[in-house]
Write an enzyme that holds these catalytic residues in place. Structure first.
Site, PDB file in Angstrom:
ATOM      1  CB  SER A   1      15.339 -13.940 -30.600  1.00 32.21           C
ATOM      2  OG  SER A   1      13.992 -14.292 -30.747  1.00 32.21           O
TER       3      SER A   1
ATOM      4  CB  CYS B   1      25.298  -1.729 -40.112  1.00 32.00           C
ATOM      5  SG  CYS B   1      26.488  -1.775 -38.747  1.00 32.00           S
TER       6      CYS B   1
ATOM      7  CB  VAL C   1      27.352  -4.226 -31.760  1.00 31.80           C
ATOM      8  CG1 VAL C   1      27.404  -5.445 -30.851  1.00 31.80           C
ATOM      9  CG2 VAL C   1      25.902  -3.857 -32.059  1.00 31.80           C
ATOM     10  CB  VAL C   2      32.111  -5.280 -31.853  1.00 28.72           C
ATOM     11  CG1 VAL C   2      33.574  -5.638 -31.662  1.00 28.72           C
ATOM     12  CG2 VAL C   2      31.218  -6.332 -31.189  1.00 28.72           C
TER      13      VAL C   2
ATOM     14  CD  GLU D   1      28.519  -8.734 -33.957  1.00 37.22           C
ATOM     15  OE1 GLU D   1      29.692  -8.551 -33.557  1.00 37.22           O
ATOM     16  OE2 GLU D   1      27.715  -7.804 -34.166  1.00 37.22           O
TER      17      GLU D   1
ATOM     18  CG  ASP E   1      32.251  -8.376 -36.666  1.00 41.02           C
ATOM     19  OD1 ASP E   1      32.352  -7.160 -36.416  1.00 41.02           O
ATOM     20  OD2 ASP E   1      31.154  -8.934 -36.849  1.00 41.02           O
TER      21      ASP E   1
ATOM     22  NE  ARG F   1      30.452   0.666 -36.339  1.00 41.60           N
ATOM     23  CZ  ARG F   1      31.548   0.900 -35.625  1.00 41.60           C
ATOM     24  NH1 ARG F   1      32.080   2.102 -35.640  1.00 41.60           N
ATOM     25  NH2 ARG F   1      32.108  -0.073 -34.938  1.00 41.60           N
TER      26      ARG F   1
END
Length: 614
Positions: free
Chosen positions: A377, A2, A53-54, A79, A102, A50
């Site tokens: 990555s 975000c 992702v979760v 994260e 989270d 935002r």
């Protein structure tokens, strides 16, 4: 991931803050296009963009929660990879949770432990928490600096944001550079001193630091650093521990409510991440892992071997793909793809960058985003396990100053003579180098060689790695793609900092220890492959395109770049297609067309940001 912005000001009205938060947030919409929310009350205002992702419903921000007469407001970018463990600790203390994000764990952790909550987290993050009754602001950034956080102190408060552009959107902040900013660009660019925002009055919360604004006073302090301890484990025990930490770091970072993939270059680092991730997907019944690699138009025709790039990636990518049956995509960028994003990459970074090394990554992330929202990555392995030539080549280790900035004489040649006479470019570089060397934690009683290795590790973590992490964050978030970097797991970094160089360089090979830890995980051919840097194009059409851009700049007598650089020297450089300078400007790849493009980016930056040079 975000992006967020904040403005704490004791004098402005709430109506003014609402409008300004909208304006600032709009500049970083690319970091979080899925949702935008804001919160303004009294002296404080926050905006949050935002990328979901979760927990789509349970992770809405700014997140607000009350306890014991206090109201807490959180804006968070990042994260956590130990969410469940921390949540369980908090539940044992009586806390309850509405969702599984989270974000909520970060907020409740602060409510329980205050700033000590940072020691509980394993993850990448930058966040702000406002305590309404106390009118106190807390800012924090992750240990390795994967996620960004900038700030600017004002007469009546504080501006802060995930990216510089959001701060510059405020009318109280003018885009200007003074002596230090000039020297940063000319001497250290495209890297910069830790915490230095280049623009006058703009700074960055350094990795492993937190900050507090309260009653008009702003203070910054360090909450984490590597420490020097004796390494008493055998080589076999060290190999086993590195393997354990690495595998755990990767598996933790595979948690996602959206589609996930991995970058796969065919090198040791990305191949190891892909191998662990693919095995995890298979064991958990999640199907085939999606993997992505980049190549360039007509690369097979124009590729030329050199000391830094001895071979191409294709053969090694195939080895990993076949071993794990991943769903692989090789994405081929054209010269136009690279050139057309040279300007956008400056806008995303808010600073001149590494030319097509940046623009190609931006294009790559844009294409990956068509398939997945999260990717892993391989950054950071070379910095902590000694993969670069300057860790083991004597001439590099003994070079004065930063080993990846060998171009100080070439820089002085291109810079205007009056500036060279006014400022001591080399001394500025050496001073910044010495500042960092002096910070490096050493172990009392160890040999001079061991101490020098620690200093080199510290330099790489705080300088070279930061430059690459910044590049990865801005280009990936410019494509609204979340990228995670398992080798930045602080447990792995802390452990590797104390491993003796003789172990790391096992078999007289770069990252020899890491290769041993990955034996059985990687195909043998990849395990033995010599390190290759991020690939660049060799197509002469790219050289033609960037020299044309420079010709356009040279035709404008009062182009802003000539306030810093000598017109005649730039003209000669361009006419030679960059061949008059064969020393990389920075790192290993910035020569020839990459240098010309970098200089064009400097002019674009000065022009587009309307920068006042003081």
């Amino acid at each position: 991931m975000c992006g967020f912005v904040g403005w704490v000001n004791t004098q402005s009205r709430e109506e003014e803050k609402l409008l300004m938060i909208d304006k600032m947030s709009e500049t970083i919409k690319h970091r979080g296009p899925d949702d935008y929310q804001k919160w303004v009350k009294g002296p404080a205002g926050f905006g949050h963009q935002r990328l979901i992702v979760v927990d789509p419903k349970g992770g809405i921000q700014p997140m607000i929660r009350q306890a014991e007469g206090e109201e807490y407001v959180l804006c968070y970018n990042g994260e956590l990879y130990n969410t469940d463990e921390v949540r369980n600790q908090l539940k044992a203390k009586g806390w309850t949770f509405k969702g599984h994000s989270d974000t909520e764990v970060v907020l409740v952790s602060y409510m329980e432990w205050g700033e000590a909550c940072l020691h509980q987290f394993n993850g990448i993050f930058a966040f702000s928490i406002w305590e309404v009754r106390k009118q106190r602001l807390f800012l924090a950034r992750d240990r390795m600096g994967v996620k960004p956080l900038f700030y600017s102190e004002q007469k009546d408060g504080l501006l802060f944001a995930s990216e510089i552009k959001a701060i510059l959107a405020h009318p109280q902040k003018q885009a200007s550079i003074a002596e230090e900013g000039i020297l940063e660009i000319l001497t250290l660019g495209p890297s910069r001193t830790p915490g230095h925002g280049i623009f006058e009055g703009i700074h960055e919360v350094r990795p492993g630091f937190c900050a507090i604004w309260h009653q008009g006073a702003f203070s910054v302090k360090r909450y984490w650093n590597v420490s020097s301890d004796a390494h008493n484990s055998s080589f076999k025990e060290t190999v086993e521990q590195v393997r354990k930490l690495f595998v755990d770091a990767v598996e933790r970072q595979l948690v996602s409510d959206v589609k996930l993939g991995t970058f796969l270059s065919g090198g040791v680092d990305s191949s190891a991440i892909t191998s662990v991730a693919a095995d995890h997907y298979k064991n958990e019944g999640l199907g085939s892992l999606e993997t992505f690699s980049i190549d360039y138009e007509e690369q097979e025709k124009f590729f030329k071997k050199n000391a830094f790039q001895p071979d191409r990636d294709f053969t090694y990518i195939q080895m990993v793909q076949k071993a794990h049956q991943t769903k692989h995509y090789t994405l081929e960028a054209s010269v136009e793809d690279l050139v057309s994003r040279l300007k956008r990459s400056v806008e995303l970074k808010d600073l001149p960058g590494m030319a097509d090394v940046d623009s190609s990554l931006l294009w790559f992330c844009e294409r990956i985003k068509n398939h997945v929202t999260v990717s892993l990555s391989g950054e950071c392995a070379d910095e902590i396990f000694g993969g670069y030539p300057w860790f083991y080549r004597k001439e590099d280790r003994d070079r004065k100053g930063f080993p990846w900035i060998r171009s100080i004489q070439e820089r002085q040649k291109l810079v205007r003579k009056d500036i060279v006479h006014q400022y001591d470019l080399e001394q500025y570089m050496l001073d910044r180098y010495q500042d960092s060397i002096n910070e490096a934690p050493l172990l009392k009683g160890e040999s001079t060689a061991a101490s020098k290795h620690r200093q080199m590790l510290y330099l790489n973590m705080n300088w070279f790695m930061q430059t690459l992490l910044e590049r990865k964050d801005r280009m990936s978030m410019g494509a609204s793609l979340e990228v995670r970097v398992p080798f930045s797991d602080h447990r792995l970094v802390e452990y590797a900092y104390n491993i003796p160089w003789e172990m790391k360089h096992h078999g007289e090979q770069e990252k020899g220890l890491l290769r041993e830890a990955l034996r059985g995980i990687l195909p043998e051919g990849v395990l033995k492959r010599k390190k290759n840097p991020y690939p660049k194009t060799f197509n002469p059409a790219y050289t033609k395109a960037v020299t044309k851009w420079m010709d356009e700049i040279l035709s404008v007598p009062h182009a802003p770049i000539f306030d810093l650089f000598d017109h005649n020297e730039l003209k000669a450089l361009n006419q030679s297609e960059g061949k008059t300078i064969d020393t990389p400007w920075f790192g290993q790849l910035m020569t020839g067309p990459q240098l010309i493009a970098h200089l064009c980016q400097i002019n674009y930056w000065l022009t587009t940001y309307n920068i006042q040079i003081k």
